[in-house]
Design a protein around this motif. Structure first.
Motif, PDB file in Angstrom:
ATOM      1  N   GLY A  30      -5.921   2.423   3.534  1.00  0.00           N
ATOM      2  CA  GLY A  30      -4.604   2.234   4.122  1.00  0.00           C
ATOM      3  C   GLY A  30      -3.696   1.244   3.425  1.00  0.00           C
ATOM      4  N   VAL A  31      -3.258   0.233   4.192  1.00  0.00           N
ATOM      5  CA  VAL A  31      -2.278  -0.746   3.695  1.00  0.00           C
ATOM      6  C   VAL A  31      -2.806  -1.494   2.479  1.00  0.00           C
ATOM      7  CG1 VAL A  31      -1.006  -2.846   4.275  1.00  0.00           C
ATOM      8  CG2 VAL A  31      -1.195  -1.018   5.956  1.00  0.00           C
ATOM      9  N   SER A  32      -4.098  -1.749   2.447  1.00  0.00           N
ATOM     10  CA  SER A  32      -4.685  -2.471   1.302  1.00  0.00           C
ATOM     11  C   SER A  32      -4.513  -1.665   0.022  1.00  0.00           C
ATOM     12  CB  SER A  32      -6.169  -2.746   1.567  1.00  0.00           C
ATOM     13  OG  SER A  32      -6.345  -3.493   2.746  1.00  0.00           O
ATOM     14  N   GLY A  33      -4.831  -0.371   0.104  1.00  0.00           N
ATOM     15  CA  GLY A  33      -4.650   0.482  -1.075  1.00  0.00           C
ATOM     16  C   GLY A  33      -3.194   0.644  -1.440  1.00  0.00           C
ATOM     17  N   GLN A  34      -2.332   0.694  -0.424  1.00  0.00           N
ATOM     18  CA  GLN A  34      -0.894   0.810  -0.680  1.00  0.00           C
ATOM     19  C   GLN A  34      -0.377  -0.397  -1.451  1.00  0.00           C
ATOM     20  OE1 GLN A  34       2.035   2.112   2.462  1.00  0.00           O
ATOM     21  NE2 GLN A  34       2.758   0.005   2.205  1.00  0.00           N
TER      22      GLN A  34
END
Length: 237
Positions: A155-159
């Motif tokens: 999610g946000v971490s990969g983004q």
């Protein structure tokens, strides 16, 4: 049509000025004809006065035009200096993004490594593709594909990782080690970089400080980041 509209707008905006100008012209002509006598008319003298007046007017106009040209040139030179200063700061910011991207220890979040997850499953994925932007030439994912992708890159971490990749534009690493790397950035570039930075900042701001930090990164790898940050802020190390 555009030219005609401009003419009409000009006439509307300067209607009273034109009337006043015509009145002044008519009054001036009446005064000249009323108080001037034909026998006193001297062609040579008037011609000389007209030439002198014309030369003075031309000299004034030339001086004004040249002063405007030099003033514009000075403004452009000063503006170019300011643009170059901001461009250097943007390059330093991208330098920071490039170095953080390569920090395996930073991207280790408990039992997962965001960098490894993204680079292994989606090495060519871009920030815009992940966000599903409607931009010509980028891949489109179905709902199921995006759900699977979101799970794999966390999610946000990969983004945020993809945002930093976008900030570097995938450029060669040697460009970021150069002391002098002048570049011109368009408004579109700056707009994209702003979104990338906001995405990474959101990740940092909403993460647990005990998990997301630079404590595990060796000081040797942090020194270039601190140096770039100091240059951006205009401070000496």
């Amino acid at each position: 049509m555009k030219v005609l509209k401009k003419i009409i707008d000009y006439l509307e905006n300067n209607y009273f000025r034109m009337i006043i100008l015509q009145i002044c012209f008519i009054v001036t002509c009446l005064i000249l004809f009323s108080y001037s006598k034909a026998e006193n008319f001297n062609k040579k003298e008037i011609l000389s006065l007209l030439i002198s007046a014309g030369c003075i007017i031309i000299a004034i106009m030339v001086t004004y035009l040249f002063s405007k040209l030099f003033a514009e040139k000075t403004i452009r030179v000063e503006r170019k200096k300011e643009i170059d200063e901001y461009a250097i700061k943007i390059t330093q910011l991208r330098n920071i993004a490039f170095r953080i991207l390569d920090m395996h220890e930073f991207w280790k979040l408990r039992t997962v490594n965001i960098k490894s997850a993204v680079d292994y499953h989606y090495p060519n994925l871009t920030y815009e593709e992940y966000r599903g932007y409607d931009i010509p030439g980028i891949r489109k994912f179905t709902y199921d594909e995006h759900t699977e992708m979101n799970d794999k890159i966390h999610g946000v971490s990969g983004q945020s990782y993809l945002a930093l990749k976008g900030l570097t534009n995938g450029e060669n690493e040697f460009l970021f080690y150069a002391e002098v790397n002048p570049q011109n950035y368009s408004l579109e570039d700056i707009e994209r970089y702003t979104e990338y930075c906001n995405s990474f900042w959101y990740f940092l701001d909403n993460s647990d400080d005990t998990i997301v930090n630079f404590n595990k990164v060796h000081k040797y790898w942090l020194e270039p980041i601190i140096e770039s940050a100091s240059r951006i802020m205009g401070k000496e190390n």
